[in-house]
Motif scaffolding. Structure first.
Motif, PDB file in Angstrom:
ATOM      1  N   PRO A  55     -70.205-114.983 -49.654  1.00 17.96           N
ATOM      2  CA  PRO A  55     -69.060-116.003 -50.003  1.00 17.96           C
ATOM      3  C   PRO A  55     -67.567-115.482 -50.209  1.00 17.96           C
ATOM      4  CG  PRO A  55     -70.901-115.952 -51.572  1.00 17.96           C
ATOM      5  CD  PRO A  55     -71.129-115.015 -50.712  1.00 17.96           C
ATOM      6  N   ASP A  56     -67.461-113.797 -50.606  1.00 22.47           N
ATOM      7  CA  ASP A  56     -66.210-113.652 -50.572  1.00 22.47           C
ATOM      8  C   ASP A  56     -65.566-113.397 -49.145  1.00 22.47           C
ATOM      9  OD1 ASP A  56     -66.442-113.272 -53.393  1.00 22.47           O
ATOM     10  OD2 ASP A  56     -66.909-111.057 -53.291  1.00 22.47           O
ATOM     11  N   THR A  57     -66.389-113.176 -48.135  1.00 30.23           N
ATOM     12  CA  THR A  57     -65.875-113.162 -46.646  1.00 30.23           C
ATOM     13  C   THR A  57     -65.540-114.485 -46.411  1.00 30.23           C
ATOM     14  OG1 THR A  57     -67.663-111.374 -46.287  1.00 30.23           O
ATOM     15  CG2 THR A  57     -66.608-112.806 -44.358  1.00 30.23           C
ATOM     16  N   ALA A  58     -66.132-115.612 -46.756  1.00 30.64           N
ATOM     17  CA  ALA A  58     -65.905-116.988 -46.570  1.00 30.64           C
ATOM     18  C   ALA A  58     -64.347-117.244 -46.962  1.00 30.64           C
ATOM     19  CB  ALA A  58     -66.694-117.868 -46.739  1.00 30.64           C
ATOM     20  N   ARG A  59     -64.113-116.775 -48.352  1.00 26.78           N
ATOM     21  CA  ARG A  59     -63.061-116.899 -49.094  1.00 26.78           C
ATOM     22  C   ARG A  59     -61.758-116.421 -48.352  1.00 26.78           C
ATOM     23  NH1 ARG A  59     -62.277-118.372 -53.815  1.00 26.78           N
ATOM     24  NH2 ARG A  59     -64.375-117.878 -54.467  1.00 26.78           N
ATOM     25  N   ALA A  60     -62.174-115.280 -47.984  1.00 30.19           N
ATOM     26  CA  ALA A  60     -60.892-114.595 -47.156  1.00 30.19           C
ATOM     27  C   ALA A  60     -60.633-114.991 -45.622  1.00 30.19           C
ATOM     28  CB  ALA A  60     -61.332-112.921 -47.246  1.00 30.19           C
ATOM     29  N   LEU A  61     -61.652-115.417 -45.086  1.00 32.86           N
ATOM     30  CA  LEU A  61     -61.515-116.317 -43.668  1.00 32.86           C
ATOM     31  C   LEU A  61     -60.655-117.297 -44.012  1.00 32.86           C
ATOM     32  CD1 LEU A  61     -65.216-116.026 -42.108  1.00 32.86           C
ATOM     33  CD2 LEU A  61     -63.258-114.607 -41.797  1.00 32.86           C
ATOM     34  N   ALA A  62     -60.902-118.206 -45.045  1.00 33.96           N
ATOM     35  CA  ALA A  62     -60.289-119.411 -45.287  1.00 33.96           C
ATOM     36  C   ALA A  62     -58.614-119.135 -45.599  1.00 33.96           C
ATOM     37  CB  ALA A  62     -60.773-120.302 -46.356  1.00 33.96           C
ATOM     38  N   LEU A 106     -65.733-120.110 -42.145  1.00 36.02           N
ATOM     39  CA  LEU A 106     -67.090-120.427 -42.023  1.00 36.02           C
ATOM     40  C   LEU A 106     -67.958-119.032 -41.521  1.00 36.02           C
ATOM     41  CD1 LEU A 106     -66.910-123.656 -40.354  1.00 36.02           C
ATOM     42  CD2 LEU A 106     -68.190-123.320 -42.183  1.00 36.02           C
ATOM     43  N   THR A 107     -68.834-118.708 -42.208  1.00 36.33           N
ATOM     44  CA  THR A 107     -69.562-117.627 -41.981  1.00 36.33           C
ATOM     45  C   THR A 107     -70.996-117.899 -42.352  1.00 36.33           C
ATOM     46  OG1 THR A 107     -69.893-115.046 -42.069  1.00 36.33           O
ATOM     47  CG2 THR A 107     -69.234-116.376 -44.147  1.00 36.33           C
ATOM     48  N   GLY A 108     -72.235-117.348 -41.789  1.00 36.63           N
ATOM     49  CA  GLY A 108     -73.615-117.520 -41.982  1.00 36.63           C
ATOM     50  C   GLY A 108     -74.323-116.947 -40.948  1.00 36.63           C
ATOM     51  N   VAL A 109     -75.643-117.483 -41.364  1.00 35.45           N
ATOM     52  CA  VAL A 109     -76.594-116.940 -40.383  1.00 35.45           C
ATOM     53  C   VAL A 109     -77.314-118.155 -39.707  1.00 35.45           C
ATOM     54  CG1 VAL A 109     -78.745-115.571 -39.975  1.00 35.45           C
ATOM     55  CG2 VAL A 109     -77.142-114.917 -41.606  1.00 35.45           C
ATOM     56  N   ALA A 110     -77.202-118.373 -38.282  1.00 35.78           N
ATOM     57  CA  ALA A 110     -77.676-119.404 -37.374  1.00 35.78           C
ATOM     58  C   ALA A 110     -79.481-119.324 -36.996  1.00 35.78           C
ATOM     59  CB  ALA A 110     -76.730-120.017 -36.405  1.00 35.78           C
ATOM     60  N   GLY A 111     -79.452-117.953 -37.030  1.00 37.73           N
ATOM     61  CA  GLY A 111     -80.984-117.515 -36.533  1.00 37.73           C
ATOM     62  C   GLY A 111     -80.848-117.215 -35.012  1.00 37.73           C
ATOM     63  N   PRO A 112     -81.980-116.839 -34.540  1.00 33.78           N
ATOM     64  CA  PRO A 112     -83.453-117.129 -35.018  1.00 33.78           C
ATOM     65  C   PRO A 112     -83.840-116.577 -36.049  1.00 33.78           C
ATOM     66  CG  PRO A 112     -83.485-116.131 -33.138  1.00 33.78           C
ATOM     67  CD  PRO A 112     -82.179-116.148 -33.162  1.00 33.78           C
ATOM     68  N   THR A 113     -83.202-115.178 -36.340  1.00 28.59           N
ATOM     69  CA  THR A 113     -83.943-114.376 -37.369  1.00 28.59           C
ATOM     70  C   THR A 113     -82.749-114.029 -38.365  1.00 28.59           C
ATOM     71  OG1 THR A 113     -83.023-112.058 -36.215  1.00 28.59           O
ATOM     72  CG2 THR A 113     -85.363-113.188 -35.804  1.00 28.59           C
ATOM     73  N   GLU A 114     -83.304-113.494 -39.584  1.00 36.17           N
ATOM     74  CA  GLU A 114     -82.353-113.018 -40.661  1.00 36.17           C
ATOM     75  C   GLU A 114     -81.283-112.030 -40.115  1.00 36.17           C
ATOM     76  OE1 GLU A 114     -84.734-109.988 -43.437  1.00 36.17           O
ATOM     77  OE2 GLU A 114     -85.059-112.183 -44.065  1.00 36.17           O
ATOM     78  N   GLN A 115     -80.264-112.065 -40.966  1.00 39.95           N
ATOM     79  CA  GLN A 115     -79.178-110.698 -40.524  1.00 39.95           C
ATOM     80  C   GLN A 115     -79.189-109.998 -42.018  1.00 39.95           C
ATOM     81  OE1 GLN A 115     -75.749-112.114 -38.846  1.00 39.95           O
ATOM     82  NE2 GLN A 115     -74.514-110.524 -39.838  1.00 39.95           N
ATOM     83  N   ASP A 116     -79.192-108.752 -41.931  1.00 43.01           N
ATOM     84  CA  ASP A 116     -79.288-107.874 -43.164  1.00 43.01           C
ATOM     85  C   ASP A 116     -79.813-108.487 -44.320  1.00 43.01           C
ATOM     86  OD1 ASP A 116     -77.760-106.386 -41.444  1.00 43.01           O
ATOM     87  OD2 ASP A 116     -75.819-107.172 -41.832  1.00 43.01           O
ATOM     88  N   GLY A 117     -80.849-109.270 -44.309  1.00 42.69           N
ATOM     89  CA  GLY A 117     -81.437-109.725 -45.385  1.00 42.69           C
ATOM     90  C   GLY A 117     -81.095-111.091 -45.672  1.00 42.69           C
ATOM     91  N   VAL A 118     -80.311-111.508 -45.250  1.00 44.69           N
ATOM     92  CA  VAL A 118     -79.840-113.183 -45.606  1.00 44.69           C
ATOM     93  C   VAL A 118     -80.498-113.925 -44.393  1.00 44.69           C
ATOM     94  CG1 VAL A 118     -77.642-114.492 -45.339  1.00 44.69           C
ATOM     95  CG2 VAL A 118     -77.214-112.198 -45.852  1.00 44.69           C
ATOM     96  N   GLY A 137     -80.115-120.026 -41.911  1.00 44.41           N
ATOM     97  CA  GLY A 137     -79.554-121.438 -42.345  1.00 44.41           C
ATOM     98  C   GLY A 137     -78.748-121.294 -43.680  1.00 44.41           C
ATOM     99  N   THR A 138     -78.390-119.758 -44.064  1.00 40.39           N
ATOM    100  CA  THR A 138     -77.535-119.415 -45.013  1.00 40.39           C
ATOM    101  C   THR A 138     -76.104-119.599 -44.577  1.00 40.39           C
ATOM    102  OG1 THR A 138     -78.882-118.041 -46.303  1.00 40.39           O
ATOM    103  CG2 THR A 138     -76.559-118.070 -46.631  1.00 40.39           C
ATOM    104  N   VAL A 139     -75.093-120.499 -45.064  1.00 40.98           N
ATOM    105  CA  VAL A 139     -73.731-120.648 -44.784  1.00 40.98           C
ATOM    106  C   VAL A 139     -72.870-120.731 -45.733  1.00 40.98           C
ATOM    107  CG1 VAL A 139     -72.157-122.309 -43.637  1.00 40.98           C
ATOM    108  CG2 VAL A 139     -74.542-122.197 -42.671  1.00 40.98           C
ATOM    109  N   HIS A 140     -71.809-119.991 -45.693  1.00 40.51           N
ATOM    110  CA  HIS A 140     -70.721-119.604 -46.730  1.00 40.51           C
ATOM    111  C   HIS A 140     -69.364-120.480 -46.083  1.00 40.51           C
ATOM    112  CE1 HIS A 140     -73.299-117.296 -49.051  1.00 40.51           C
ATOM    113  NE2 HIS A 140     -73.392-116.264 -47.993  1.00 40.51           N
ATOM    114  N   THR A 184     -71.715-122.737 -50.706  1.00 37.92           N
ATOM    115  CA  THR A 184     -73.010-121.719 -50.022  1.00 37.92           C
ATOM    116  C   THR A 184     -73.823-122.936 -50.034  1.00 37.92           C
ATOM    117  OG1 THR A 184     -72.385-119.735 -51.141  1.00 37.92           O
ATOM    118  CG2 THR A 184     -74.535-120.211 -50.152  1.00 37.92           C
ATOM    119  N   LEU A 185     -74.271-123.145 -48.510  1.00 42.78           N
ATOM    120  CA  LEU A 185     -75.482-124.121 -47.991  1.00 42.78           C
ATOM    121  C   LEU A 185     -76.545-123.300 -47.722  1.00 42.78           C
ATOM    122  CD1 LEU A 185     -72.740-125.913 -45.759  1.00 42.78           C
ATOM    123  CD2 LEU A 185     -73.576-126.676 -48.041  1.00 42.78           C
ATOM    124  N   GLN A 186     -77.595-124.055 -47.827  1.00 41.18           N
ATOM    125  CA  GLN A 186     -78.995-123.477 -46.897  1.00 41.18           C
ATOM    126  C   GLN A 186     -79.334-124.594 -46.183  1.00 41.18           C
ATOM    127  OE1 GLN A 186     -80.122-120.337 -47.360  1.00 41.18           O
ATOM    128  NE2 GLN A 186     -81.297-121.061 -45.509  1.00 41.18           N
TER     129      GLN A 186
END
Length: 167
Positions: free
Chosen positions: A76-83, A98-110, A113-116, A129-131
């Protein structure tokens, strides 16, 4: 659906004489491209930064390097700084991050489908934060649609014109 959301956003911004810029990671410019598809977008779309690589989040969008090291690029802090960075670097009234993980696999434990989503405007910066479900394309489209809707709601709720864009 995103096209009508984009048209509503462009109309709301144009009515107020305001502008928008984006800093996009997982959407890789899809938000700005969706806005640009609307006739009249040139009056409101200042530009955007595609900051897919983590180091570009710092060098182009101004996300503090220590924050990226501490939290990672999907936070979330990255999304805030990006905006905030999109708004300031492009001289816009509104910034979307906008930052998040589109897949197909998780990224660094995230999880996939997680989007900030960060939105920066005259009354401050918020993060949602969206899932989201689906494949890469679904997650990216869903993130853009959420950003269009949330920004349109923020623009409409902001009663006072923002005045000159930050430089």
């Amino acid at each position: 659906m995103a096209a009508s959301d984009a048209a509503r956003l462009v109309a709301a911004l144009a009515e107020r004489g305001e502008t928008v810029a984006s800093a996009e990671s997982l959407t890789a410019g899809l938000f700005a491209a969706t806005v640009a598809d609307v006739p009249g977008a040139s009056a409101v779309l200042r530009g955007g930064l595609i900051i897919y690589a983590t180091d570009l989040k710092a060098s182009l969008a101004g996300v503090p390097s220590d924050e990226l090291e501490r939290n990672g690029p999907v936070h979330p802090d990255t999304a805030r700084a990006l905006a905030d960075g999109a708004r300031a670097r492009c001289g816009a009234d509104w910034g979307v991050g906008l930052t998040g993980v589109a897949g197909p696999t998780e990224q660094d434990g995230v999880p996939v489908g997680t989007v900030h989503l960060g939105i920066s405007g005259p009354s401050g910066t918020s993060v949602t934060t969206l899932q989201l479900d689906g494949d890469r394309a679904d997650v990216r489209r869903g993130a853009v649609q959420a950003a269009l809707r949330e920004l349109a709601a923020r623009v409409s709720a902001n009663r006072e014109p923002s005045g000159p864009a930050p430089r």
